[in-house]
Write a protein that holds these residues in place. Structure first.
Motif, short mmCIF file in Angstrom:
data_model
loop_
_atom_site.label_atom_id
_atom_site.label_comp_id
_atom_site.label_asym_id
_atom_site.label_seq_id
_atom_site.Cartn_x
_atom_site.Cartn_y
_atom_site.Cartn_z
N ASP B 21 21.61 85.29 -20.45
CA ASP B 21 22.40 86.22 -19.66
C ASP B 21 23.87 85.77 -19.62
OD1 ASP B 21 23.20 86.93 -16.41
OD2 ASP B 21 22.50 88.51 -17.74
N THR B 22 24.07 84.48 -19.43
CA THR B 22 25.43 83.94 -19.38
C THR B 22 26.15 84.12 -20.73
OG1 THR B 22 24.80 82.28 -17.74
CG2 THR B 22 26.81 81.85 -19.01
N LEU B 23 25.43 83.84 -21.80
CA LEU B 23 26.05 83.96 -23.13
C LEU B 23 26.33 85.43 -23.46
CD1 LEU B 23 24.02 81.29 -25.13
CD2 LEU B 23 26.38 81.14 -24.31
N ARG B 24 25.45 86.30 -23.05
CA ARG B 24 25.69 87.74 -23.29
C ARG B 24 26.93 88.18 -22.55
NH1 ARG B 24 19.68 89.68 -23.15
NH2 ARG B 24 19.27 90.01 -25.37
N ARG B 25 27.07 87.72 -21.34
CA ARG B 25 28.25 88.11 -20.55
C ARG B 25 29.51 87.54 -21.20
NH1 ARG B 25 27.24 86.58 -14.51
NH2 ARG B 25 29.21 87.68 -14.29
N THR B 26 29.40 86.38 -21.80
CA THR B 26 30.54 85.80 -22.52
C THR B 26 30.87 86.64 -23.73
OG1 THR B 26 29.83 83.60 -21.82
CG2 THR B 26 31.44 83.70 -23.60
N MET B 27 29.84 87.13 -24.42
CA MET B 27 30.07 88.00 -25.58
C MET B 27 30.76 89.28 -25.15
SD MET B 27 26.47 87.72 -27.64
CE MET B 27 25.94 86.23 -28.45
N VAL B 28 30.35 89.83 -24.03
CA VAL B 28 30.97 91.07 -23.54
C VAL B 28 32.45 90.83 -23.27
CG1 VAL B 28 31.02 92.72 -21.62
CG2 VAL B 28 28.83 92.01 -22.61
N LEU B 29 32.77 89.63 -22.78
CA LEU B 29 34.17 89.29 -22.51
C LEU B 29 35.01 89.40 -23.79
CD1 LEU B 29 36.10 88.16 -20.28
CD2 LEU B 29 35.59 85.89 -21.20
N GLY B 30 34.39 89.10 -24.92
CA GLY B 30 35.12 89.11 -26.19
C GLY B 30 35.12 90.45 -26.90
N LEU B 31 34.42 91.45 -26.36
CA LEU B 31 34.38 92.76 -27.01
C LEU B 31 35.62 93.58 -26.69
CD1 LEU B 31 30.65 93.83 -26.48
CD2 LEU B 31 31.72 93.07 -28.61
N PRO B 32 36.05 94.45 -27.61
CA PRO B 32 37.19 95.34 -27.32
C PRO B 32 36.87 96.28 -26.16
CG PRO B 32 36.65 95.33 -29.66
CD PRO B 32 35.54 94.61 -28.97
N TYR B 80 31.46 87.83 -32.73
CA TYR B 80 31.76 87.97 -34.15
C TYR B 80 32.94 87.08 -34.54
CZ TYR B 80 35.04 91.33 -32.08
OH TYR B 80 35.98 91.92 -31.28
N GLU B 81 32.90 86.68 -35.82
CA GLU B 81 33.99 85.92 -36.41
C GLU B 81 34.47 86.70 -37.61
OE1 GLU B 81 30.94 82.55 -36.57
OE2 GLU B 81 32.84 81.51 -36.76
N PHE B 82 35.78 86.84 -37.71
CA PHE B 82 36.38 87.61 -38.79
C PHE B 82 37.03 86.67 -39.79
CE2 PHE B 82 38.42 91.20 -40.70
CZ PHE B 82 39.67 90.76 -41.09
N PHE B 83 36.80 86.95 -41.08
CA PHE B 83 37.39 86.12 -42.13
C PHE B 83 38.15 87.00 -43.10
CE2 PHE B 83 35.29 82.23 -41.07
CZ PHE B 83 34.08 82.61 -40.51
N SER B 103 35.31 89.51 -44.46
CA SER B 103 33.93 89.51 -43.95
C SER B 103 33.87 89.22 -42.46
CB SER B 103 33.09 88.49 -44.72
OG SER B 103 33.68 87.21 -44.65
N ILE B 104 32.72 89.53 -41.89
CA ILE B 104 32.47 89.29 -40.47
C ILE B 104 31.08 88.69 -40.32
CG2 ILE B 104 32.24 90.31 -38.19
CD1 ILE B 104 34.03 92.54 -39.02
N ILE B 105 30.97 87.70 -39.48
CA ILE B 105 29.66 87.15 -39.12
C ILE B 105 29.39 87.55 -37.68
CG2 ILE B 105 28.29 85.07 -38.80
CD1 ILE B 105 30.01 83.74 -40.94
N PHE B 106 28.31 88.29 -37.48
CA PHE B 106 27.91 88.71 -36.14
C PHE B 106 26.84 87.76 -35.62
CE2 PHE B 106 30.20 92.61 -35.98
CZ PHE B 106 30.20 93.13 -37.26
N THR B 107 27.01 87.33 -34.38
CA THR B 107 26.03 86.46 -33.71
C THR B 107 25.40 87.23 -32.57
OG1 THR B 107 27.36 84.52 -34.27
CG2 THR B 107 25.70 84.25 -32.55
N MET B 108 24.06 87.17 -32.48
CA MET B 108 23.38 87.99 -31.47
C MET B 108 22.03 87.38 -31.13
SD MET B 108 22.48 91.08 -34.12
CE MET B 108 24.05 90.89 -34.94
N PHE B 109 21.42 87.90 -30.06
CA PHE B 109 20.10 87.44 -29.63
C PHE B 109 19.01 88.36 -30.14
CE2 PHE B 109 21.60 83.92 -27.40
CZ PHE B 109 22.71 84.26 -26.66
N GLU B 110 17.78 88.08 -29.71
CA GLU B 110 16.63 88.74 -30.32
C GLU B 110 16.65 90.27 -30.20
OE1 GLU B 110 15.12 84.97 -28.12
OE2 GLU B 110 16.67 86.50 -27.86
N ASP B 111 16.90 90.76 -28.98
CA ASP B 111 16.85 92.21 -28.78
C ASP B 111 17.92 92.92 -29.61
OD1 ASP B 111 16.01 92.07 -25.21
OD2 ASP B 111 14.80 91.83 -27.03
#
Lengths: 163, 158
Positions: B21-32, B80-83, B103-111
């Motif tokens: 939950d904490t990591l997801r909320r951190t990911m949301v912080l980084g979304l546009p 995500y990381e952009f290259f 390229s982009i590397i997307f990091t995500m959880f199971e769902d």
């Protein structure tokens, strides 16, 4: 006044483009009931790094070569190359569309070139089409849009007078 | 790091749900902020025909398809990381040379991974440029949760 110089080349490419599009339209390639992405016609090859839309058909002018008809004459056979590239969404679509364009060229070996800058678009001169070749460039694909890339090349002979 | 395997428990345990939950909320912080700029995953249209060639393409392009499906685009919570070509890592080695695609590397959880698995391409940011799925990186476990990384690359240097 007869077309000359670079404007003559531009009218030539435009006439061929319009002829190909007209014939493909007659066959039904641009209809609304087609079960594939629309065919998009362009007259400039994609820039390096640019990704064209799927099913983009590019008709572009290649290099050209002149030759003297006879010693001292100011007229010559002017050889122009035309490239037609299609970045299709499937092998079947590329094969069928390019085959239809091939047929258009083979059944129109002498093509009129119109002056689109003049009222009524009159015919200005005629050119001969020959030396057609078609290459399926699938094996050289390095990008997604090149997966079903087909390239058709043909020569255009234009008899020019340099007075 | 799994919770247990072959009868052995992991040497450490974490509160997986709270961490996820904490990591997801951190990911949301980084979304546009704009929805149209968030990473969005798309699928190609899959069609079958009653009368077709051996590659399942119709003989008549005006025939109505037998079946047609195309999952709706999704915009899950990801990091995500952009290259870009200049200064990026890794290359695509081909017969005609090495190519460095954006390229982009997307990091995500199971769902989220389940929701994007099988997608053909993704878009991100203000550009509608397509990034095509290339491969999955090995999944990494963190306690009882699994972290997935998916590699997408664009066709070109931009």
């Amino acid at each position: 006044m007869a077309l000359s110089g670079g404007l003559r080349d531009r009218m030539l490419v435009e006439s061929i483009t319009q002829k190909v599009v007209s014939e493909l339209t007659t066959v039904g390639w641009f209809g609304s009931n087609r079960q594939h992405s629309p065919i998009l016609v362009e007259t400039a090859y994609p820039e390096n790094g640019e990704e064209p839309e799927v099913n983009t058909l590019v008709i572009s002018l290649g290099s050209y070569l002149g030759g003297l008809n006879e010693l001292g004459a100011k007229s010559e056979e002017h050889f122009t190359s035309i490239y037609i590239d299609f970045f299709g969404e499937s092998r079947a679509l590329s094969t069928e569309l390019m085959g239809d364009i091939w047929e258009i060229l083979k059944t129109n070996p002498v093509m009129p070139v119109y002056d689109y800058s003049a009222v009524g678009n009159p015919i200005d001169f005629y050119v001969e089409l020959d030396e057609e070749s078609m290459r399926l460039r699938y094996s050289n694909a390095t990008r997604e849009y090149q997966k079903f890339w087909a390239e058709l090349f043909f020569g255009v002979t234009d008899y020019r007078y340099y007075g | 790091m799994a919770e247990s395997h072959d009868g052995y428990d992991a040497i450490a345990s974490i509160n997986v749900d709270a961490l996820r939950d904490t990591l997801r909320r951190t990911m949301v912080l980084g979304l546009p902020n704009e929805d149209s700029e968030k990473p969005t995953f798309f699928w190609e249209r899959v069609v079958t025909w009653s009368d077709h060639d051996s590659e399942n393409n119709p003989w008549d392009w005006t025939d109505a398809p037998l079946t047609e499906s195309q999952p709706s685009p999704v915009a899950p919570i990801v990091a995500y990381e952009f290259f870009a070509p200049i200064g990026r890592q890794g290359t695509n080695v081909t017969e005609v040379g090495d190519f460095n695609f954006t390229s982009i590397i997307f990091t995500m959880f199971e769902d989220e991974f389940a929701s994007v698995a099988g997608s053909s391409y993704a878009t991100i940011g203000p550009s509608s440029k397509k990034f095509y799925f290339k491969y999955y990186r090995p999944a990494v476990a963190l306690g009882g949760m699994t972290v997935y990384q998916v590699y997408y690359s664009a066709d070109g240097a931009e």
